[in-house]
Design a protein around this motif. Structure first.
Motif, mmCIF file in Angstrom:
data_model
loop_
_atom_site.group_PDB
_atom_site.id
_atom_site.type_symbol
_atom_site.label_atom_id
_atom_site.label_comp_id
_atom_site.label_asym_id
_atom_site.label_seq_id
_atom_site.Cartn_x
_atom_site.Cartn_y
_atom_site.Cartn_z
ATOM 1 N N PRO A 464 43.957 -10.306 -9.045
ATOM 2 C CA PRO A 464 44.213 -10.387 -10.356
ATOM 3 C C PRO A 464 45.329 -10.685 -10.785
ATOM 4 C CG PRO A 464 44.416 -8.050 -9.695
ATOM 5 C CD PRO A 464 43.995 -8.971 -8.403
ATOM 6 N N CYS A 465 45.298 -11.377 -12.133
ATOM 7 C CA CYS A 465 46.598 -11.626 -12.656
ATOM 8 C C CYS A 465 47.249 -10.583 -13.103
ATOM 9 C CB CYS A 465 46.399 -12.506 -13.905
ATOM 10 S SG CYS A 465 45.359 -13.962 -13.858
ATOM 11 N N HIS A 466 48.620 -10.712 -13.069
ATOM 12 C CA HIS A 466 49.317 -9.441 -13.359
ATOM 13 C C HIS A 466 49.002 -8.590 -14.981
ATOM 14 C CE1 HIS A 466 53.354 -6.812 -13.294
ATOM 15 N NE2 HIS A 466 53.333 -7.293 -14.749
ATOM 16 N N GLY A 467 48.944 -7.202 -14.502
ATOM 17 C CA GLY A 467 48.370 -6.470 -15.556
ATOM 18 C C GLY A 467 46.917 -6.523 -15.924
ATOM 19 N N GLU A 468 46.217 -7.400 -15.257
ATOM 20 C CA GLU A 468 44.839 -7.662 -15.251
ATOM 21 C C GLU A 468 44.142 -6.575 -14.153
ATOM 22 O OE1 GLU A 468 43.165 -9.065 -17.762
ATOM 23 O OE2 GLU A 468 44.940 -10.012 -18.588
ATOM 24 N N THR A 469 42.788 -6.402 -14.554
ATOM 25 C CA THR A 469 41.919 -5.857 -13.858
ATOM 26 C C THR A 469 40.505 -6.608 -13.599
ATOM 27 O OG1 THR A 469 40.589 -4.407 -15.363
ATOM 28 C CG2 THR A 469 42.490 -3.528 -14.042
ATOM 29 N N ILE A 470 39.934 -6.651 -12.482
ATOM 30 C CA ILE A 470 38.783 -7.605 -12.181
ATOM 31 C C ILE A 470 37.559 -6.791 -11.885
ATOM 32 C CG2 ILE A 470 37.739 -9.330 -10.664
ATOM 33 C CD1 ILE A 470 40.674 -10.375 -10.323
ATOM 34 N N ASP A 471 36.351 -7.042 -12.497
ATOM 35 C CA ASP A 471 35.182 -6.315 -12.382
ATOM 36 C C ASP A 471 34.393 -7.084 -11.368
ATOM 37 O OD1 ASP A 471 32.521 -5.097 -12.396
ATOM 38 O OD2 ASP A 471 32.454 -4.635 -14.158
ATOM 39 N N PRO A 472 34.031 -6.871 -10.195
ATOM 40 C CA PRO A 472 33.246 -7.842 -9.531
ATOM 41 C C PRO A 472 32.166 -8.030 -10.009
ATOM 42 C CG PRO A 472 34.215 -6.027 -8.026
ATOM 43 C CD PRO A 472 34.504 -5.811 -9.584
ATOM 44 N N ASP A 473 31.228 -7.052 -10.766
ATOM 45 C CA ASP A 473 30.181 -7.584 -11.630
ATOM 46 C C ASP A 473 30.216 -8.580 -12.444
ATOM 47 O OD1 ASP A 473 28.602 -5.683 -9.779
ATOM 48 O OD2 ASP A 473 28.858 -3.885 -11.127
ATOM 49 N N GLU A 474 31.270 -8.547 -13.149
ATOM 50 C CA GLU A 474 31.512 -9.582 -14.042
ATOM 51 C C GLU A 474 31.915 -10.908 -13.421
ATOM 52 O OE1 GLU A 474 35.184 -10.670 -17.403
ATOM 53 O OE2 GLU A 474 35.141 -8.607 -16.641
ATOM 54 N N LEU A 475 32.397 -10.733 -12.361
ATOM 55 C CA LEU A 475 32.686 -12.203 -11.694
ATOM 56 C C LEU A 475 31.258 -12.752 -11.374
ATOM 57 C CD1 LEU A 475 35.761 -11.726 -9.306
ATOM 58 C CD2 LEU A 475 35.664 -12.792 -11.630
ATOM 59 N N LYS A 476 30.570 -11.941 -10.806
ATOM 60 C CA LYS A 476 29.110 -12.293 -10.620
ATOM 61 C C LYS A 476 28.278 -13.051 -11.468
ATOM 62 C CE LYS A 476 25.909 -9.325 -10.371
ATOM 63 N NZ LYS A 476 24.996 -8.272 -9.702
ATOM 64 N N GLU A 477 28.525 -12.348 -12.639
ATOM 65 C CA GLU A 477 27.789 -12.992 -14.127
ATOM 66 C C GLU A 477 28.474 -14.338 -14.332
ATOM 67 O OE1 GLU A 477 25.060 -12.042 -15.181
ATOM 68 O OE2 GLU A 477 24.973 -10.746 -13.422
ATOM 69 N N PHE A 478 29.880 -14.018 -14.254
ATOM 70 C CA PHE A 478 30.445 -15.221 -14.697
ATOM 71 C C PHE A 478 30.043 -16.581 -13.797
ATOM 72 C CE2 PHE A 478 34.370 -18.017 -14.025
ATOM 73 C CZ PHE A 478 34.831 -18.505 -15.369
ATOM 74 N N LEU A 479 29.947 -16.600 -12.548
ATOM 75 C CA LEU A 479 29.586 -17.822 -11.766
ATOM 76 C C LEU A 479 27.900 -17.837 -11.943
ATOM 77 C CD1 LEU A 479 31.266 -16.878 -8.238
ATOM 78 C CD2 LEU A 479 31.796 -18.526 -10.045
ATOM 79 N N ARG A 480 27.169 -17.160 -12.558
ATOM 80 C CA ARG A 480 25.539 -17.699 -12.636
ATOM 81 C C ARG A 480 25.880 -18.636 -13.476
ATOM 82 N NH1 ARG A 480 22.560 -14.201 -9.877
ATOM 83 N NH2 ARG A 480 23.172 -12.026 -9.794
ATOM 84 N N GLY A 481 24.791 -19.789 -13.288
ATOM 85 C CA GLY A 481 24.842 -20.952 -14.138
ATOM 86 C C GLY A 481 25.893 -22.008 -13.752
ATOM 87 N N LYS A 482 26.843 -21.497 -13.070
ATOM 88 C CA LYS A 482 28.074 -22.431 -12.751
ATOM 89 C C LYS A 482 27.685 -23.120 -11.366
ATOM 90 C CE LYS A 482 31.516 -20.676 -15.949
ATOM 91 N NZ LYS A 482 30.646 -19.416 -16.377
#
Length: 536
Positions: A464-482
């Motif tokens: 993750p970028c400094h100070g950020e958190t990453i939700d794996p489920d959000e990444l999965k949805e981010f990629l759908r359609g791409k």
């Protein structure tokens, strides 16, 4: 009557010429140390004479194991002046790694920095080293610094076409490292090509900053500076210190530097970039691995239109393509999610070939193969590797790519990075480029991991970028359609950092080993790390 051996220009003669023309100008700067070209030339001649006294002669190999330092430059030039071959190693390697390299190139003399003295017994057990050990930096009977500039001097020794100058050890490979043989005349061409294609107009008024190890690409970048009389500045910190780098750029009026994408990314993101004047920069050259579009665009915004990308391997001495500042931002062909690495370098020919060695049409992916005077003379004492690397006179890079209608090259992936999931070939770079568009993702590596159902599944390890958190489920949805569904990573793993080599490259082999050691496939998230199921 035998065929006469043609002479080549000894690489050390670049220094001889420059010292004659610009003897009183600064050549090397390191903290409070400032050597002029005349001083550097004298130090090189004295060290070359000492090497000869110890028994080093034309064709011998000398190993240089040291971080960046003025005496590193003195040592490499002295090796060439005496007519020997240089085998430089990354100072971050373990003693065992260096010992393996010594076993390949069989050096007679070891030149080592005092900070690495504890590695000497392991290294010297791997080869004869009958000419002993010398210390880079420091004083004492075996220290380079103990040699006086008024001692015996040796001039540039005669070398012939094909004579070995540099054993460039490949990085990022498995098994015993291979030594690409670089010769004096080949490196002379590379120096000329760098000046022509990467840094046109470089003169004695330019200043270069060495932020990457001189044992590899930065050492090659050094040769054009010597040829043109541009001084080289070496940071005092052995690690990357962004504040020091930008302070040196401002105070020394640095105009060019060589780096790799991971270092360039860190520099462009460092607060010091906005606190110091870097308007002197003309060419910020980066190579060694693909640079993701998002990182590239950010660096352009911070540093200006000074980025110069080149694509090349150690075996082709960095001489395959160039993307000058004016070409950054070039429109991509339809269906390609990342930018070009440029057009063929002057004197270099590129051929995209299928598995049978047949050249494919533009827009079709295949293996990138190259020919030209920058290609190495093969691997040292390794006929098996030579047979695999050369086909019909073409050097096979092992990288996959395509040429567009104008001849611009797009590197689509490394053949060895490809994995097969459910019978489908998957190339990680396209997935990585898309993940880096997520605002919380700073770094990512996608690789294939064993799976009993699919054979292999994609795994995305994200930082993750400094100070950020990453939700794996959000990444999965981010990629759908791409991405096509079969390309979606099965697992998303969040780590604090990615393992990198001494040259700043992400090492997927280490990633894979770490995941297996942790008990792949994962049952639950490791402490401090998150794992998500990407689905299929």
């Amino acid at each position: 009557m035998g065929t006469p051996s043609n002479r080549a220009m000894n690489l050390a003669h670049f220094l001889t010429q420059t010292a004659r023309r610009f003897g009183d100008r600064d050549a090397v700067v390191h903290g409070d140390t400032r050597w002029t070209w005349r001083e550097l030339n004298d130090k090189v001649s004295v060290l070359a004479a000492e090497m000869r006294r110890r028994g080093i002669s034309s064709g011998d190999c000398v190993m240089l194991h040291s971080p960046n330092h003025p005496e590193f430059i003195q040592a490499m030039l002295a090796v060439w002046r005496v007519g020997a071959a240089l085998a430089p190693t990354n100072f971050r390697l373990t003693a065992g790694d260096v010992a393996v390299i010594a076993g390949v190139c069989k050096p007679r003399l070891l030149m080592v920095h005092p900070s690495l003295a504890d590695q000497v017994p392991t290294i010297t057990a791997a080869a004869d080293f009958d000419c002993g050990t010398m210390l880079v930096d420091g004083q004492g009977a075996d220290a380079i610094g103990a040699l006086t500039d008024d001692g015996p001097k040796l001039g540039d020794q005669s070398v012939t076409v094909g004579q070995h100058a540099w054993y460039f050890f490949t990085s990022g490979t498995s098994g015993t490292p291979k030594a690409a043989v670089l010769t004096h005349e080949q490196m002379g061409f590379v120096t000329l090509n760098h000046l022509c294609d990467l840094m046109p107009g470089t003169t004695e008024n330019d200043v270069s900053l060495a932020v990457a190890p001189l044992s590899h690409g930065a050492g090659i970048h050094l040769l054009p500076q010597i040829a043109r009389g541009a001084r080289t500045v070496i940071p005092v910190s052995q690690g990357l210190d962004g504040e020091e780098v930008f302070s040196l750029i401002e105070h020394e009026r640095v105009s060019n530097l060589f780096t790799v994408p991971t270092i360039l990314k860190m520099l462009a993101e460092h607060p010091a970039a906005g606190a110091h004047d870097h308007s002197s920069l003309r060419y910020v050259i980066y190579a060694g691995a693909p640079m993701y579009v998002a990182d590239q665009e950010h660096a352009r915004r911070v540093l200006g239109e000074v980025l110069v990308q080149y694509y090349g391997l150690g075996e082709v001495t960095g001489n395959i393509t160039v993307l000058p500042p004016r070409e950054h931002g070039r429109a991509r062909p339809e269906g390609i999610e990342f930018g070009t690495c440029g057009f063929p370098r002057t004197g270099i020919q590129i051929s995209i070939q299928d598995d049978a060695g047949t050249e494919v049409e533009s827009g079709v992916q295949g293996e990138i193969c190259v020919a030209g005077p920058a290609v190495c003379h093969g691997y040292l004492d390794n006929p098996t590797a030579n047979a695999a690397a050369f086909r019909d006179g073409w050097f096979r890079t092992g990288d996959l790519g395509m040429l567009d209608a104008q001849g611009y090259l797009y590197v689509t992936g490394r053949a060895s990075d490809m994995f097969i999931s459910g019978g489908s070939n998957i190339y990680p770079r396209d997935i990585e480029e898309k993940l880096l568009l997520h605002p919380s993702v700073n770094e990512v590596a996608v690789l294939g991991m064993p799976d009993p159902k699919w054979g292999e599944v994609g795994v995305a390890v994200c930082v993750p970028c400094h100070g950020e958190t990453i939700d794996p489920d959000e990444l999965k949805e981010f990629l759908r359609g791409k991405l096509a569904s079969y390309k979606l990573p099965r697992q998303f793993i969040i780590w604090d950092e990615l393992p990198k080599s001494g040259y700043g490259k992400i090492v997927k082999r280490t990633l894979r080993t770490t995941l297996l050691e942790q008990g792949w496939p994962p049952v639950r998230p490791a402490a401090g790390r998150s794992i998500g199921d990407g689905g299929r």
